[in-house]
Design a protein around this motif. Structure first.
Motif, mmCIF file in Angstrom:
data_model
loop_
_atom_site.group_PDB
_atom_site.id
_atom_site.type_symbol
_atom_site.label_atom_id
_atom_site.label_comp_id
_atom_site.label_asym_id
_atom_site.label_seq_id
_atom_site.Cartn_x
_atom_site.Cartn_y
_atom_site.Cartn_z
ATOM 1 N N PHE A 99 2.821 -7.943 1.734
ATOM 2 C CA PHE A 99 2.305 -7.923 0.365
ATOM 3 C C PHE A 99 0.776 -8.052 0.379
ATOM 4 C CE2 PHE A 99 1.275 -9.890 -3.741
ATOM 5 C CZ PHE A 99 1.895 -8.999 -4.602
ATOM 6 N N LEU A 100 0.269 -8.848 1.326
ATOM 7 C CA LEU A 100 -1.193 -8.975 1.465
ATOM 8 C C LEU A 100 -1.807 -7.623 1.812
ATOM 9 C CD1 LEU A 100 -1.773 -12.344 3.419
ATOM 10 C CD2 LEU A 100 -1.954 -11.924 0.971
ATOM 11 N N CYS A 101 -1.086 -6.844 2.630
ATOM 12 C CA CYS A 101 -1.565 -5.485 2.965
ATOM 13 C C CYS A 101 -1.632 -4.647 1.688
ATOM 14 C CB CYS A 101 -0.632 -4.802 3.962
ATOM 15 S SG CYS A 101 -0.561 -5.637 5.536
ATOM 16 N N VAL B 187 0.074 -12.888 -5.744
ATOM 17 C CA VAL B 187 1.207 -13.643 -5.164
ATOM 18 C C VAL B 187 1.832 -14.538 -6.242
ATOM 19 C CG1 VAL B 187 1.761 -15.518 -3.560
ATOM 20 C CG2 VAL B 187 0.493 -13.529 -2.749
ATOM 21 N N ILE B 188 0.983 -15.170 -7.040
ATOM 22 C CA ILE B 188 1.510 -16.028 -8.115
ATOM 23 C C ILE B 188 2.369 -15.186 -9.069
ATOM 24 C CG2 ILE B 188 0.860 -17.354 -10.188
ATOM 25 C CD1 ILE B 188 -1.569 -18.392 -8.545
ATOM 26 N N ILE B 189 1.836 -14.014 -9.447
ATOM 27 C CA ILE B 189 2.539 -13.187 -10.441
ATOM 28 C C ILE B 189 3.794 -12.528 -9.865
ATOM 29 C CG2 ILE B 189 2.312 -11.056 -11.816
ATOM 30 C CD1 ILE B 189 -0.646 -11.927 -12.272
ATOM 31 N N VAL B 190 3.675 -11.945 -8.689
ATOM 32 C CA VAL B 190 4.784 -11.126 -8.159
ATOM 33 C C VAL B 190 5.772 -11.925 -7.299
ATOM 34 C CG1 VAL B 190 5.321 -9.097 -6.745
ATOM 35 C CG2 VAL B 190 3.353 -9.047 -8.257
ATOM 36 N N ILE B 191 5.279 -12.965 -6.637
ATOM 37 C CA ILE B 191 6.192 -13.702 -5.755
ATOM 38 C C ILE B 191 6.564 -15.074 -6.326
ATOM 39 C CG2 ILE B 191 6.537 -14.671 -3.450
ATOM 40 C CD1 ILE B 191 4.701 -12.509 -2.339
ATOM 41 N N VAL B 192 5.558 -15.883 -6.613
ATOM 42 C CA VAL B 192 5.839 -17.279 -6.982
ATOM 43 C C VAL B 192 6.618 -17.388 -8.298
ATOM 44 C CG1 VAL B 192 4.798 -19.527 -7.534
ATOM 45 C CG2 VAL B 192 3.860 -18.134 -5.683
ATOM 46 N N ILE B 193 6.139 -16.737 -9.329
ATOM 47 C CA ILE B 193 6.797 -16.886 -10.647
ATOM 48 C C ILE B 193 8.250 -16.386 -10.605
ATOM 49 C CG2 ILE B 193 6.754 -16.142 -13.078
ATOM 50 C CD1 ILE B 193 3.688 -16.384 -12.953
ATOM 51 N N PRO B 194 8.499 -15.146 -10.129
ATOM 52 C CA PRO B 194 9.906 -14.716 -10.076
ATOM 53 C C PRO B 194 10.768 -15.600 -9.181
ATOM 54 C CG PRO B 194 8.441 -12.851 -9.776
ATOM 55 C CD PRO B 194 7.603 -14.068 -9.679
ATOM 56 N N LEU B 195 10.197 -16.020 -8.029
ATOM 57 C CA LEU B 195 10.979 -16.827 -7.095
ATOM 58 C C LEU B 195 11.313 -18.199 -7.686
ATOM 59 C CD1 LEU B 195 12.175 -16.761 -4.216
ATOM 60 C CD2 LEU B 195 10.049 -17.750 -3.382
ATOM 61 N N ILE C 178 -0.045 -7.515 10.535
ATOM 62 C CA ILE C 178 -1.373 -8.053 10.895
ATOM 63 C C ILE C 178 -2.358 -6.914 11.167
ATOM 64 C CG2 ILE C 178 -2.647 -9.360 12.660
ATOM 65 C CD1 ILE C 178 -0.197 -11.223 12.831
ATOM 66 N N LEU C 179 -1.894 -5.919 11.912
ATOM 67 C CA LEU C 179 -2.767 -4.787 12.247
ATOM 68 C C LEU C 179 -3.183 -4.031 10.980
ATOM 69 C CD1 LEU C 179 -3.831 -3.641 14.957
ATOM 70 C CD2 LEU C 179 -2.092 -1.859 14.753
ATOM 71 N N SER C 180 -2.209 -3.780 10.093
ATOM 72 C CA SER C 180 -2.514 -3.061 8.844
ATOM 73 C C SER C 180 -3.512 -3.847 8.006
ATOM 74 C CB SER C 180 -1.245 -2.850 8.013
ATOM 75 O OG SER C 180 -0.286 -2.173 8.753
ATOM 76 N N LEU C 181 -3.287 -5.168 7.950
ATOM 77 C CA LEU C 181 -4.167 -6.010 7.137
ATOM 78 C C LEU C 181 -5.595 -5.979 7.675
ATOM 79 C CD1 LEU C 181 -4.336 -7.976 4.757
ATOM 80 C CD2 LEU C 181 -3.785 -9.820 6.322
ATOM 81 N N LEU C 182 -5.722 -6.115 8.984
ATOM 82 C CA LEU C 182 -7.057 -6.095 9.590
ATOM 83 C C LEU C 182 -7.741 -4.754 9.360
ATOM 84 C CD1 LEU C 182 -6.433 -7.982 12.969
ATOM 85 C CD2 LEU C 182 -7.587 -8.842 10.919
ATOM 86 N N LEU C 183 -6.967 -3.693 9.517
ATOM 87 C CA LEU C 183 -7.518 -2.341 9.332
ATOM 88 C C LEU C 183 -7.953 -2.127 7.886
ATOM 89 C CD1 LEU C 183 -7.884 0.274 11.041
ATOM 90 C CD2 LEU C 183 -5.761 1.086 10.029
ATOM 91 N N LEU C 184 -7.110 -2.541 6.955
ATOM 92 C CA LEU C 184 -7.436 -2.363 5.529
ATOM 93 C C LEU C 184 -8.652 -3.197 5.125
ATOM 94 C CD1 LEU C 184 -3.800 -2.333 4.144
ATOM 95 C CD2 LEU C 184 -5.489 -0.532 3.761
#
Lengths: 255, 307
Positions: free
Chosen positions: A159-161, A116-124, A235-241
């Protein structure tokens, strides 16, 4: 589980791959924003453009899985897969007296944080700073901020998924090269689905994956129904993964 | 509380290409130094992986600290320290940083533990040198430092002297003996170098092709390897009396099968046979016997190989 999270955070902090990626993405992001803001590069039709935030067009590549998978897979490869193959430190961790489920979840939390830091926070952050300077703050209207909050909130969930998927690949393969390769293949296959597959049933299935929802997150207009559907899929995908990841890790024999 | 730190029953591990371990029964008592001897590929590391919970048995059970529930292995692991195959270390970190990772994940309070194990393993002066620049011996020492972090009750070491120079081997041996003596640490140590294990272990297990061939104490091993004359006479009781009375050879024993083992007169076998025949005994068997540790081991696995 706190112990394992603290250990994972310490490892991330000490991992050169994380800092190289962070610095690389930071430099790349600043460069792209400058190119766009100075008019050297014209981008139109991006989700940000459509939402009236053309000053943030430089963020567009960072929300495409085919692009950001390179950073996430590299991070996962050098933080997770390397522990299985290159230095074998996963042995010490598994023997440390922590439950395997906790070890897996700690790895997920910290890998996600790094990604998240690399792909979301820094570019944002670089994008907002560059755009803020160039537009004198005009960019930050109420509707713009609401759009960004909603889009990035939803994007974060999906992104967490993606990080959960990459972690699963890293745990299964246990090799740096294979982790990067299989993540790249997965992203390419999903990209092909999006662009090429028109068969309605398959299309229907694809549209209910988090891959499609990564894209949906940045739609300018999203009905309450679509928003809820997207959250539910995420949420469902994350739980399943995570369930699959924990099961695989609990059964994995450490060499 | 169980006197056994480890008990494995009918432990079997099967891979696609065959059995790595077959019906292993092994017991390690508190305070013992158990030496597992076997050639490369005999199944030592596989057994250690099962004991430490890195892999899972195909069948059989393992009881650690008296608890055989596989779901509760984490509690047992907290009381164990181990090196399996080679020390698992972060190459881009210093010795202290490596130990910090393990301190954090084991939840050990206080950084003083790090200095303590660094001093104990002779790595206190490694400073800011990264592990990737360490010699093999230094890595081995750091691996042991990691295993000793948190004062474990049960130390599992797989070929711990690999890469160590002769001085390092002696220091390592003394360290393990000291920990065993002073802290009552139970040690399970595997090696293919018998002479090295002989100086350390109190109990030995011989493993070959995935099977535990024999288990014995050091005293029993010494007995088996001690040079002696093997004598079989028609009347063992009388034979023993002759040896005692006429030769004053107190150092002998009569085995359950009537075989007499005589540990003296090895250079004067003629006197022994003369004394026996003069007493009217018929000698059925008379030979010199006893092995060096290496030849005993070779015989043991040679016999197994011919099965």
């Amino acid at each position: 589980m706190n112990n394992v999270i603290r250990a994972e955070l310490y490892k991330l902090y000490k991992n050169p791959a994380f800092w190289v990626l962070a610095a690389g993405v930071g430099a790349l992001s600043i460069f792209m924003h400058i190119l766009i803001l100075t008019g050297w590069w014209h981008m139109t039709g991006t989700p940000f453009d459509l939402a009236g935030l053309d000053g943030l067009n430089g963020l567009s590549p960072f929300i495409v899985p085919l692009f950001f998978n390179l950073f996430v897979s590299t991070l996962a490869a050098y933080t997770i897969a390397a522990e299985f193959s290159r230095n074998g430190v996963i042995k010490n961790q598994v023997m440390s007296g922590n439950k395997r489920m906790h070890i897996f979840l700690a790895k997920f939390i910290v890998l996600s944080l790094g990604a998240v830091i690399i792909v979301i926070v820094i570019p944002l952050v670089t994008g907002l700073i560059s755009a803020g300077f160039s537009s004198g703050g005009n960019l930050f209207t109420e509707s713009g901020l609401i759009y960004l909050s909603r889009a990035y909130g939803l994007y974060f969930l999906h992104f967490l998924c993606f990080t959960a998927t990459v972690l699963l690949i890293a745990v299964i393969t246990g090799e740096i090269g294979k982790t990067i390769l299989f993540t790249l293949i997965l992203s390419a296959v999903m990209f092909a689905f999006e662009k090429l597959v028109t068969v309605s049933r398959i299309r229907f299935l694809y549209e209910h994956t988090y891959f499609f929802q990564l894209d949906v997150a940045f739609n300018q207009f999203l009905s309450a129904g679509d928003l809820l559907k997207s959250i539910f899929i995420g949420i469902l995908s994350l739980l399943l993964l995570l369930y699959c990841g924990i099961t695989v890790f609990q059964r994995k024999e450490i060499q | 509380m169980s006197e056994y730190i480890l008990r494995a029953k009918q432990l079997t591990k099967k891979f696609k290409n065959g059995f790595a371990l077959q019906n292993i029964n092994i017991s390690v008592k508190k305070g013992e130094i158990y030496g597992l001897i076997g050639q490369n590929g005999a199944g030592k590391s596989t057994l250690l992986r099962l004991i430490t919970g890195l892999a899972f048995p195909t069948s059989g059970s393992i009881e650690r600290f008296g608890n055989g529930n596989p779901q509760e292995i984490a509690a047992a692991q907290k009381r164990m320290g181990a090196i399996i195959e080679h020390p698992a270390l972060f190459p881009n970190m210093t010795a202290k940083e490596n130990l910090e990772v393990h301190r954090l994940q084991k939840g050990i309070p206080g950084k003083e533990w790090i200095e303590k194990v660094l001093k104990l393993t002779g790595l206190y002066d490694a400073g800011e040198k990264k592990v990737k620049h360490f010699s093999l011996g230094m890595k081995q020492r750091l691996g042991i430092a990691v295993a000793l972090l948190g004062d474990p009750e049960f130390l599992i070491l797989d070929e711990p002297t690999n890469g160590l120079d002769p001085t390092g081997i002696v220091e390592m041996r003394e360290l393990i003996k000291k920990l065993n003596r002073e802290k009552g640490l139970t040690v399970f140590i595997s090696s293919h170098i018998l002479s090295e294990l002989y100086q350390l272990a109190t109990v030995f297990g011989f493993i070959h092709k995935g099977k535990l061939l024999e288990e014995m104490t050091k005293k029993q091993l010494d007995e088996k390897c001690r040079k002696h004359i093997r004598i079989k006479v028609d009347n063992p009781a009388k034979g023993a009396m002759v040896l005692d009375r006429y030769l004053s050879a107190g150092d002998f024993e009569v085995m359950p099968d009537g075989m007499i083992k005589l540990y003296r007169y090895l250079d004067d076998v003629r006197s022994v046979s003369a004394a026996l025949t003069k007493s009217g005994l018929i000698i059925e068997h008379f030979s010199l016997s006893g092995d060096s540790l290496e030849s005993y081991y070779t015989k043991l696995i040679g016999g197994a190989g011919n099965e």
